[in-house]
Write an enzyme that holds these catalytic residues in place. Structure first.
Site, PDB file in Angstrom:
ATOM      1  N   ASN A 109      -3.710   3.537   4.461  1.00 11.12           N
ATOM      2  CA  ASN A 109      -2.827   2.393   4.698  1.00 11.12           C
ATOM      3  C   ASN A 109      -3.058   1.927   6.123  1.00 11.12           C
ATOM      4  O   ASN A 109      -3.265   2.750   7.015  1.00 11.12           O
ATOM      5  CB  ASN A 109      -1.349   2.790   4.576  1.00 11.12           C
ATOM      6  CG  ASN A 109      -0.942   3.099   3.153  1.00 11.12           C
ATOM      7  OD1 ASN A 109      -1.708   2.885   2.217  1.00 11.12           O
ATOM      8  ND2 ASN A 109       0.270   3.602   3.010  1.00 11.12           N
ATOM      9  N   GLY A 110      -2.950   0.627   6.337  1.00 11.28           N
ATOM     10  CA  GLY A 110      -3.134   0.114   7.690  1.00 11.28           C
ATOM     11  C   GLY A 110      -4.406  -0.709   7.766  1.00 11.28           C
ATOM     12  O   GLY A 110      -5.017  -1.034   6.742  1.00 11.28           O
TER      13      GLY A 110
ATOM     14  N   GLU B 238      20.041 -17.674   3.273  1.00  9.87           N
ATOM     15  CA  GLU B 238      19.818 -16.423   2.560  1.00  9.87           C
ATOM     16  C   GLU B 238      19.948 -16.647   1.044  1.00  9.87           C
ATOM     17  O   GLU B 238      19.172 -16.102   0.264  1.00  9.87           O
ATOM     18  CB  GLU B 238      20.800 -15.354   3.074  1.00  9.87           C
ATOM     19  CG  GLU B 238      20.992 -14.130   2.213  1.00  9.87           C
ATOM     20  CD  GLU B 238      19.718 -13.375   1.870  1.00  9.87           C
ATOM     21  OE1 GLU B 238      18.681 -13.546   2.556  1.00  9.87           O
ATOM     22  OE2 GLU B 238      19.745 -12.620   0.880  1.00  9.87           O
TER      23      GLU B 238
ATOM     24  N   CYS C   1       0.821  -1.200   0.000  1.00 10.32           N
ATOM     25  CA  CYS C   1       0.000   0.000   0.000  1.00 10.32           C
ATOM     26  C   CYS C   1       0.863   1.262   0.000  1.00 10.32           C
ATOM     27  O   CYS C   1       1.856   1.340   0.704  1.00 10.32           O
ATOM     28  CB  CYS C   1      -0.952   0.056   1.178  1.00 10.32           C
ATOM     29  SG  CYS C   1      -2.149  -1.254   1.208  1.00 10.32           S
TER      30      CYS C   1
ATOM     31  N   HIS D 263      21.310 -37.239   6.382  1.00 16.80           N
ATOM     32  CA  HIS D 263      20.182 -37.645   7.224  1.00 16.80           C
ATOM     33  C   HIS D 263      18.843 -37.460   6.516  1.00 16.80           C
ATOM     34  O   HIS D 263      17.808 -37.421   7.168  1.00 16.80           O
ATOM     35  CB  HIS D 263      20.195 -36.860   8.538  1.00 16.80           C
ATOM     36  CG  HIS D 263      21.414 -37.144   9.373  1.00 16.80           C
ATOM     37  ND1 HIS D 263      21.724 -38.394   9.847  1.00 16.80           N
ATOM     38  CD2 HIS D 263      22.411 -36.332   9.783  1.00 16.80           C
ATOM     39  CE1 HIS D 263      22.858 -38.338  10.528  1.00 16.80           C
ATOM     40  NE2 HIS D 263      23.299 -37.100  10.500  1.00 16.80           N
TER      41      HIS D 263
ATOM     42  N   LYS E 178       7.864  -5.276  -0.887  1.00 16.06           N
ATOM     43  CA  LYS E 178       9.092  -4.803  -0.248  1.00 16.06           C
ATOM     44  C   LYS E 178       8.892  -4.613   1.244  1.00 16.06           C
ATOM     45  O   LYS E 178       9.764  -4.930   2.041  1.00 16.06           O
ATOM     46  CB  LYS E 178       9.525  -3.494  -0.918  1.00 16.06           C
ATOM     47  CG  LYS E 178      10.794  -2.871  -0.342  1.00 16.06           C
ATOM     48  CD  LYS E 178      11.996  -3.681  -0.720  1.00 16.06           C
ATOM     49  CE  LYS E 178      13.313  -3.088  -0.242  1.00 16.06           C
ATOM     50  NZ  LYS E 178      14.326  -4.170  -0.136  1.00 16.06           N
TER      51      LYS E 178
ATOM     52  N   TRP F 168      -2.790  -3.082  -1.557  1.00 18.59           N
ATOM     53  CA  TRP F 168      -2.494  -4.522  -1.474  1.00 18.59           C
ATOM     54  C   TRP F 168      -3.671  -5.105  -0.714  1.00 18.59           C
ATOM     55  O   TRP F 168      -3.901  -4.753   0.447  1.00 18.59           O
ATOM     56  CB  TRP F 168      -1.177  -4.719  -0.723  1.00 18.59           C
ATOM     57  CG  TRP F 168      -0.804  -6.155  -0.473  1.00 18.59           C
ATOM     58  CD1 TRP F 168      -1.397  -7.010   0.407  1.00 18.59           C
ATOM     59  CD2 TRP F 168       0.242  -6.902  -1.088  1.00 18.59           C
ATOM     60  NE1 TRP F 168      -0.776  -8.224   0.367  1.00 18.59           N
ATOM     61  CE2 TRP F 168       0.243  -8.196  -0.535  1.00 18.59           C
ATOM     62  CE3 TRP F 168       1.212  -6.591  -2.063  1.00 18.59           C
ATOM     63  CZ2 TRP F 168       1.143  -9.183  -0.909  1.00 18.59           C
ATOM     64  CZ3 TRP F 168       2.117  -7.578  -2.419  1.00 18.59           C
ATOM     65  CH2 TRP F 168       2.077  -8.855  -1.856  1.00 18.59           C
TER      66      TRP F 168
ATOM     67  N   LYS G 282      16.952 -15.878  -1.648  1.00 23.43           N
ATOM     68  CA  LYS G 282      17.076 -14.988  -2.814  1.00 23.43           C
ATOM     69  C   LYS G 282      16.684 -15.731  -4.075  1.00 23.43           C
ATOM     70  O   LYS G 282      15.985 -15.201  -4.935  1.00 23.43           O
ATOM     71  CB  LYS G 282      18.538 -14.541  -2.995  1.00 23.43           C
ATOM     72  CG  LYS G 282      18.992 -13.383  -2.199  1.00 23.43           C
ATOM     73  CD  LYS G 282      18.573 -12.070  -2.797  1.00 23.43           C
ATOM     74  CE  LYS G 282      18.853 -10.977  -1.804  1.00 23.43           C
ATOM     75  NZ  LYS G 282      18.107 -11.142  -0.546  1.00 23.43           N
TER      76      LYS G 282
ATOM     77  N   GLU H 115      12.938 -16.219  -4.181  1.00 23.40           N
ATOM     78  CA  GLU H 115      12.186 -14.967  -4.297  1.00 23.40           C
ATOM     79  C   GLU H 115      12.086 -14.487  -5.734  1.00 23.40           C
ATOM     80  O   GLU H 115      11.044 -14.019  -6.162  1.00 23.40           O
ATOM     81  CB  GLU H 115      12.880 -13.847  -3.496  1.00 23.40           C
ATOM     82  CG  GLU H 115      12.555 -13.779  -2.042  1.00 23.40           C
ATOM     83  CD  GLU H 115      13.201 -12.555  -1.388  1.00 23.40           C
ATOM     84  OE1 GLU H 115      12.480 -11.810  -0.728  1.00 23.40           O
ATOM     85  OE2 GLU H 115      14.434 -12.359  -1.542  1.00 23.40           O
TER      86      GLU H 115
ATOM     87  N   ARG I 222       6.733  -1.409  -3.631  1.00 24.42           N
ATOM     88  CA  ARG I 222       6.281  -1.853  -2.312  1.00 24.42           C
ATOM     89  C   ARG I 222       5.287  -3.010  -2.416  1.00 24.42           C
ATOM     90  O   ARG I 222       5.058  -3.703  -1.439  1.00 24.42           O
ATOM     91  CB  ARG I 222       5.628  -0.676  -1.566  1.00 24.42           C
ATOM     92  CG  ARG I 222       6.594   0.461  -1.277  1.00 24.42           C
ATOM     93  CD  ARG I 222       5.850   1.641  -0.709  1.00 24.42           C
ATOM     94  NE  ARG I 222       5.135   1.254   0.482  1.00 24.42           N
ATOM     95  CZ  ARG I 222       5.639   1.253   1.708  1.00 24.42           C
ATOM     96  NH1 ARG I 222       6.885   1.627   1.897  1.00 24.42           N
ATOM     97  NH2 ARG I 222       4.916   0.889   2.736  1.00 24.42           N
TER      98      ARG I 222
HETATM   99  C1  G6P Z   1       9.619  -8.819   2.992  1.00 19.78           C
HETATM  100  C2  G6P Z   1      10.559  -8.801   1.810  1.00 19.78           C
HETATM  101  C3  G6P Z   1      11.864  -9.481   2.190  1.00 19.78           C
HETATM  102  C4  G6P Z   1      12.444  -8.811   3.435  1.00 19.78           C
HETATM  103  C5  G6P Z   1      11.458  -8.849   4.592  1.00 19.78           C
HETATM  104  C6  G6P Z   1      11.913  -8.027   5.787  1.00 19.78           C
HETATM  105  O1  G6P Z   1       9.188 -10.121   3.214  1.00 19.78           O
HETATM  106  O2  G6P Z   1      10.002  -9.451   0.691  1.00 19.78           O
HETATM  107  O3  G6P Z   1      12.781  -9.358   1.122  1.00 19.78           O
HETATM  108  O4  G6P Z   1      13.631  -9.456   3.777  1.00 19.78           O
HETATM  109  O5  G6P Z   1      10.215  -8.306   4.176  1.00 19.78           O
HETATM  110  O6  G6P Z   1      11.902  -6.671   5.447  1.00 19.78           O
HETATM  111  P1  G6P Z   1      12.575  -5.559   6.350  1.00 19.78           P
HETATM  112  O7  G6P Z   1      12.208  -4.256   5.705  1.00 19.78           O
HETATM  113  O8  G6P Z   1      11.997  -5.703   7.728  1.00 19.78           O
HETATM  114  O9  G6P Z   1      14.045  -5.816   6.342  1.00 19.78           O
END
Ligand code: G6P
Length: 603
Positions: free
Chosen positions: A99-100, A472, A2, A495, A598, A73, A476, A479, A27
């Site tokens: 928003n919210g 991580e 949003c 295992h 985001k 969203w 990535k 994602e 976002r």
């Molecule tokens: C969302 C994004 C991730 C990110 C996470 C935490 O899920 O898609 O890529 O790592 O939020 O975001 P932040 O802004 O708290 O680091």
């Protein structure tokens, strides 16, 4: 998730609002809309889909110098034209973007229906428009205040009213809003990105504030600040995506987070923002790190740093789970919230839970003045600069460095020697250039990424310091390439998951030159014996035995050596490039991966 943008001034609002909304696209959203105040009252255009579609479909006469826009969203009700914001009252005299989440929306909807109001949408927001329209207050600000008195929940919002054609009223509670001050014009946005091209003079609203904006000013006692951000930071420039740009910015970003914070004389770090003296720092018995997604995985890397350097028990937990298990909050535990955006609701709620129970929380946050940063007792700003791509790269690197600084400071008030402190400082100072050396291998990484992209499923494996890196890396890859990627401890392969290894399932293995290198190589032989393709991220001096000679050994990626505690970040950078080039090869929208946002601002 949003986004809000609003304008009041001498220019036509539509192009400004559309441009602002486009800047908020990263976002995450599924519908968009505008409301303008023109000579004939309020006009609304809104639809499911992209901002571009909204712009293309606008009616010819869609003019006005006061307006609000929104990217939504879906939370309450599906993503369709009716549920898109702005929402209006029955007569179309009031328009609201929000928003919210309004927690008591169901009860309010019920009450309004009983009063004979017909609700057009399934949203929580719509009730606000009706409440504002129904208020008897004399001013728009008064009407909004009355409406908000009925609301339980979180909001950042902007309101237009046909009876007050020269103004908008904005309000904040738990969802960010920034007012931008221009020349005889005012902006409002939920994110600086939407307005920074027009003004860098801003005021961050506080929770509970209700403010009226007119072309000539705004009604708040809050001081404005001039943000030191180059608007170019919000442009991808010559790069094909923000993610690419942001990966390449990592050496410079890393320098920024370290600048002024290293003290070679005492072999320590200076983190004034923690707001803790040496005595309080020494009293810490445990460190608990809370974050989501990539921030959680880098939190695991951070926990390892704290344990190694400060010898304080430390662990990381997904903030989204934390508060639901009635966590025990201890007075001598230091809680660390880590977040790029500073807005992630799960992390924010975890912080509030800790504070509610009297715990001390510090933040490792990138966005200055964000909700999490404000909520914490102190913190370390990450200075990575604006990060637009959903997949976090430079902010993540700076999170790791933030943890290194914290661990160094915690270590140096305890048993870490000055020599070790200086050794780490020297290592930290070498990192920006070494990150660059990894980035310079992009062409070779792109090639092997192309092969990984062809696999439906792959493993990322590592041990101890390397395991959060594998997590991580897999995150990535998932994602942005939408391939199934699973992280495992190399030691756990035998295992269970070894059953899945075949010539169709590649493994990306992290094998730093540490005390576990031989064992790691041994496990890779087990993969090789099952014809599993291998990509190994390692150091120059690691002996892979005969592995490299095998036909299904795809590539050895060598990263520079640093101090072993700092290895994880140099091992992480090639995994970013692998994910990126796999996604590029597959033709995906890298900056806006499907189903992801985001900033995740709803639970
Ligand atoms: C969302 C994004 C991730 C990110 C996470 C935490 O899920 O898609 O890529 O790592 O939020 O975001 P932040 O802004 O708290 O680091």
């Amino acid at each position: 998730m949003c986004g809000i943008v609003g304008y009041v001034g001498g220019q036509q609002a539509t192009p400004l609002l559309l441009e602002g909304l486009a800047r908020l696209e990263h976002r995450g959203y599924d519908s968009a809309g505008l409301a303008l105040l023109g000579g004939t009252g309020i006009k609304v255009a809104k639809r499911a889909g992209r901002v571009r579609d909204l712009g293309d479909g606008l009616p010819k006469r869609f003019a006005g110098k006061v307006g609000i826009g929104h990217t939504r969203w879906a939370t309450h009700g599906p993503a369709n034209d009716v549920n898109a914001h702005p929402h209006t009252d029955a007569r179309g005299r009031v328009a609201v973007v929000h928003n919210g989440i309004i927690d008591n929306a169901a009860a309010l909807r019920h009450r309004l229906t009983e009063q004979g109001v017909e609700l057009a949408s399934d949203t929580d927001t719509e009730v606000l428009a009706h409440l504002v329209a129904g208020s008897d207050a004399d001013t728009l600000e008064g009407k909004v205040r009355e409406a908000l008195a009925e609301i339980e929940g979180t909001y950042g919002l902007a309101v237009l009213h046909a009876d007050f054609p020269d103004r908008l009223v904005v309000a904040r509670n738990g969802s960010p809003l920034i007012v931008g001050v221009g020349e005889r014009e005012m902006f409002v946005a939920s994110d600086l990105a939407a307005i920074v091209r027009h003004t860098t003079t801003v005021a961050h609203l506080e929770d509970g504030e209700i403010v009226t904006l007119t072309a000539s000013g705004f009604t708040t006692a809050r001081d404005t600040t001039v943000v030191d951000i180059d608007p170019e930071a919000y442009d991808a420039g010559e790069h094909e995506s923000f993610m690419h740009k942001e990966m390449l910015e990592q050496p410079a970003a890393a320098e920024r987070v370290l600048r002024g914070r290293l003290d070679d004389r005492f072999g320590t770090a200076h983190l004034g923002g923690l707001n803790m003296d040496a005595r309080e720092t020494r009293a810490i018995r445990r460190v608990k790190i809370l974050g989501c997604g990539s921030a959680y995985y880098v939190g695991q890397m951070g926990a390892a740093l704290v344990e190694e350097l400060a010898r304080i028990p430390a662990d990381a937990e997904a903030a989204s789970e934390f508060r639901y298990r009635n966590p025990i909050i201890e007075p001598d535990t230091l809680y660390v919230a880590v977040s790029q955006s500073g807005e992630t609701i799960d992390t924010l709620l975890a912080v509030q839970e800790v504070r509610r129970k009297g715990g001390r929380v510090i933040g490792l946050v990138n966005v200055v003045g964000s909700a999490i940063a404000r909520e914490c007792d102190g913190g370390i700003y990450l200075h990575a600069g604006p990060e637009v791509a959903v997949a976090s790269t430079k902010a993540l690197t700076n999170m790791f460095l933030g943890f290194a600084l914290l661990a160094l400071q915690l270590g140096r008030v305890r048993d870490l020697s000055i020599a070790d402190g200086r050794r780490l400082i020297a290592g930290l100072n070498r990192l920006p250039e070494q990150i660059q050396q990894v980035l310079d291998q992009e062409d070779a990484l792109a090639e092997v990424a192309g092969r990984l992209a062809d696999a439906d499923s792959l493993f990322f494996v590592g041990r101890v310091r390397g395991y959060p890196v594998a997590r991580e890396g897999a995150q990535k890859f998932k994602e942005i390439s939408y391939r199934h990627a699973e992280a495992y401890q190399t030691s756990e392969l035998k295992h269970g998951p070894l059953a899945l290894i075949s010539s169709e399932v590649p493994t990306v293995a992290l094998v730093p030159a540490d005390e576990l290198a031989d064992r790691n190589v041994g496990a890779l032989h087990e993969i090789a014996a099952r014809r599993g393709p291998l990509v190994v991220v390692t150091h120059e001096d690691v002996d892979l035995g005969e592995l490299d000679a095998l036909p299904h050994f795809w590539q050895r990626i060598v990263v520079p050596r640093n101090e072993r505690e700092l290895d994880p970040i140099l091992l992480t950078i090639p995994l970013q490039l692998l994910a990126y080039h796999a996604a590029l090869r597959l033709g995906h929208d890298i900056d806006k991966p499907r189903n992801l946002a985001k900033s995740v601002t709803v639970e």
